[in-house]
Write an enzyme that holds these catalytic residues in place. Structure first.
Site, PDB file in Angstrom:
ATOM      1  N   ARG A   1       1.378 -24.051 -40.488  1.00 10.98           N
ATOM      2  CA  ARG A   1       0.543 -25.252 -40.644  1.00 10.98           C
ATOM      3  C   ARG A   1      -0.029 -25.738 -39.312  1.00 10.98           C
ATOM      4  O   ARG A   1      -0.318 -26.921 -39.146  1.00 10.98           O
ATOM      5  CB  ARG A   1       1.324 -26.393 -41.307  1.00 10.98           C
ATOM      6  CG  ARG A   1       1.736 -26.121 -42.739  1.00 10.98           C
ATOM      7  CD  ARG A   1       2.361 -27.370 -43.345  1.00 10.98           C
ATOM      8  NE  ARG A   1       2.989 -27.086 -44.630  1.00 10.98           N
ATOM      9  CZ  ARG A   1       4.060 -27.717 -45.094  1.00 10.98           C
ATOM     10  NH1 ARG A   1       4.629 -28.652 -44.357  1.00 10.98           N
ATOM     11  NH2 ARG A   1       4.576 -27.419 -46.253  1.00 10.98           N
TER      12      ARG A   1
ATOM     13  N   ARG B   1      -3.189 -30.805 -40.848  1.00 10.12           N
ATOM     14  CA  ARG B   1      -3.387 -32.243 -40.841  1.00 10.12           C
ATOM     15  C   ARG B   1      -3.030 -32.930 -39.523  1.00 10.12           C
ATOM     16  O   ARG B   1      -3.378 -34.084 -39.311  1.00 10.12           O
ATOM     17  CB  ARG B   1      -2.581 -32.861 -41.988  1.00 10.12           C
ATOM     18  CG  ARG B   1      -3.114 -32.488 -43.357  1.00 10.12           C
ATOM     19  CD  ARG B   1      -2.158 -32.847 -44.470  1.00 10.12           C
ATOM     20  NE  ARG B   1      -0.958 -32.014 -44.440  1.00 10.12           N
ATOM     21  CZ  ARG B   1       0.073 -32.159 -45.264  1.00 10.12           C
ATOM     22  NH1 ARG B   1       0.048 -33.130 -46.173  1.00 10.12           N
ATOM     23  NH2 ARG B   1       1.107 -31.356 -45.192  1.00 10.12           N
TER      24      ARG B   1
ATOM     25  N   ARG C   1     -12.254 -32.119 -42.896  1.00 11.55           N
ATOM     26  CA  ARG C   1     -11.800 -32.375 -44.252  1.00 11.55           C
ATOM     27  C   ARG C   1     -12.314 -33.705 -44.813  1.00 11.55           C
ATOM     28  O   ARG C   1     -12.274 -33.915 -46.025  1.00 11.55           O
ATOM     29  CB  ARG C   1     -10.266 -32.345 -44.307  1.00 11.55           C
ATOM     30  CG  ARG C   1      -9.651 -30.948 -44.249  1.00 11.55           C
ATOM     31  CD  ARG C   1     -10.008 -30.105 -45.463  1.00 11.55           C
ATOM     32  NE  ARG C   1      -9.821 -30.863 -46.690  1.00 11.55           N
ATOM     33  CZ  ARG C   1      -8.635 -31.127 -47.236  1.00 11.55           C
ATOM     34  NH1 ARG C   1      -7.532 -30.661 -46.681  1.00 11.55           N
ATOM     35  NH2 ARG C   1      -8.550 -31.830 -48.344  1.00 11.55           N
TER      36      ARG C   1
ATOM     37  N   ASP D   1      -4.467 -21.385 -48.760  1.00  5.55           N
ATOM     38  CA  ASP D   1      -3.427 -22.076 -49.515  1.00  5.55           C
ATOM     39  C   ASP D   1      -2.791 -21.061 -50.454  1.00  5.55           C
ATOM     40  O   ASP D   1      -3.433 -20.082 -50.863  1.00  5.55           O
ATOM     41  CB  ASP D   1      -4.007 -23.240 -50.321  1.00  5.55           C
ATOM     42  CG  ASP D   1      -2.910 -24.098 -50.953  1.00  5.55           C
ATOM     43  OD1 ASP D   1      -2.442 -25.043 -50.290  1.00  5.55           O
ATOM     44  OD2 ASP D   1      -2.517 -23.798 -52.100  1.00  5.55           O
TER      45      ASP D   1
ATOM     46  N   TYR E   1       4.714 -22.537 -59.434  1.00  3.53           N
ATOM     47  CA  TYR E   1       3.578 -23.457 -59.587  1.00  3.53           C
ATOM     48  C   TYR E   1       2.954 -23.321 -60.973  1.00  3.53           C
ATOM     49  O   TYR E   1       2.645 -24.316 -61.637  1.00  3.53           O
ATOM     50  CB  TYR E   1       2.514 -23.187 -58.519  1.00  3.53           C
ATOM     51  CG  TYR E   1       2.788 -23.833 -57.193  1.00  3.53           C
ATOM     52  CD1 TYR E   1       2.803 -25.217 -57.055  1.00  3.53           C
ATOM     53  CD2 TYR E   1       3.020 -23.074 -56.044  1.00  3.53           C
ATOM     54  CE1 TYR E   1       3.041 -25.819 -55.832  1.00  3.53           C
ATOM     55  CE2 TYR E   1       3.266 -23.660 -54.820  1.00  3.53           C
ATOM     56  CZ  TYR E   1       3.278 -25.037 -54.718  1.00  3.53           C
ATOM     57  OH  TYR E   1       3.526 -25.636 -53.510  1.00  3.53           O
TER      58      TYR E   1
END
Length: 354
Positions: free
Chosen positions: A34, A38, A47, A83, A159
């Protein structure tokens, strides 16, 4: 197999490849899961105008976001910005990535018929990702590796069955134990999707691949070996011909490390719960280790961060002494959103100085 793949994968100036394969890296390689995300203001700026899935399928945006931490932190590897659910979306599964929640599946898998209806992934459906890899290979400095990215079949299955993130994975485990025939058909289909996705990246020129089995730590070793390992093993086997390092990672997998390594990993990722040298004792010599700073320590101040980075490096040295071909410095999981980017840069500089 492309000339670009063969040339970059064995290029002597790639510290990550050297550490993964028992060579002598010019410096201890470091990158962070990561790292393109963010915590970076330049990422948040992009984003603000682009959704997550939109960003993942735009070659120019993928290239830019992937390069941001390389430019800022001088890490030794870029990992393709993507992702876990991108290949599912590309195959035609109706899903979205919801801010604050994560991937949400519109129609979760609940039956054998649902499994049979799962679409297959065609290589051309991830052409945008392959194009992004090509852009990155051209832009990355020669000494920086490019890591390909895919979710392992079990994590994709969780998922699809749960409909999104889960705390207990009750539906997943119920299908796994209650209908193993359907389970294995599903896992086989997901292994096909993962192999196609990784092969597209490898053909385009990545130097290594990492298989994320993010939620495998929810399983017992016996369940992992019976229901999961055969499918992950097939994924690794189907990309072995490319000759690039294969990295395997999961969270909370200390008890699973031997089985996860046996699936075909050249490098085993270790989270912060287990010292790297102990991980080598569990998996045996011959497999490089990656990890394993606790990502929360970026919030503990410079003195603590300095001490803990040095400790992980020392653990890595002991891991090599215990038989690991090399150590790739990383976190025990991903960079947290509120992390100060300057703290990440300082950590990289310290690792390189030791």
């Amino acid at each position: 197999m492309t000339q670009r793949t063969r040339f970059r994968a064995h290029h002597s100036t790639l510290p990550l490849v050297a550490a993964a394969t028992g060579g002598t890296p010019s410096r201890r390689p470091v990158w962070f899961m990561r790292q393109a995300g963010r915590s970076l203001p330049e990422y948040r700026a992009i984003r603000a105008d682009h959704g997550m899935l939109e960003s993942c399928f735009d070659p120019g945006l993928v290239c830019e976001i992937t390069m941001q931490p390389v430019r800022r932190h001088d890490v030794d590897a870029a990992i393709l910005f993507s992702d876990i659910v991108v290949p599912l979306k590309a195959a035609g599964v109706d899903l979205d990535i919801v801010a604050g929640t994560g991937p949400v599946i519109a129609s979760p898998i609940r039956s054998t018929a649902d499994v049979e209806a799962l679409p297959r992934l065609e290589p051309e459906s991830v052409g945008a990702i392959a194009k992004a890899v090509g852009l990155l290979v051209d832009e990355l400095p020669d000494e920086k590796a490019l890591i390909g990215f895919a979710g392992a079949p079990f994590t994709l299955a969780s998922y699809l069955i749960e409909g999104g993130p889960s705390r207990n994975y009750e539906r997943t485990k119920a299908l796994m134990h209650g209908d193993p025939t359907t389970w294995n058909v599903l896992m086989g289909r997901l292994a096909d999707i993962t192999i196609t996705f990784l092969r597209a990246q490898l053909e385009a020129g990545v130097d290594a691949v990492q298989l994320f089995d993010s939620w495998a730590g929810m399983l017992s070793e016996a369940d992992y070996r019976q229901y999961v390992a055969p499918h992950s093993t097939r994924v690794f086997a189907e990309v072995a011909e490319y000759g690039v390092p294969r990295i395997h990672f999961g969270v909370g997998t200390a008890e699973l490390l031997p089985a996860m390594t046996a699936a075909g990993a050249d490098v085993i990722g270790v989270d912060w719960r287990l010292p790297l040298d102990e991980a080598v004792r569990r998996v045996g010599p011959g497999t490089a280790v990656q990890g394993n700073l606790d990502p929360t320590l970026f919030f503990a101040g410079t003195e603590v961060l300095d001490r803990e980075v040095r400790r992980v490096v020392a653990d890595g040295d002991r891991a090599i002494a215990a038989g690991a071909p090399g150590h790739i410095f990383n976190l025990g999981h991903g960079v947290l959103p509120g992390t100060d980017p300057d703290a990440i840069t300082r950590a990289v500089e310290l690792v390189h100085s030791l």
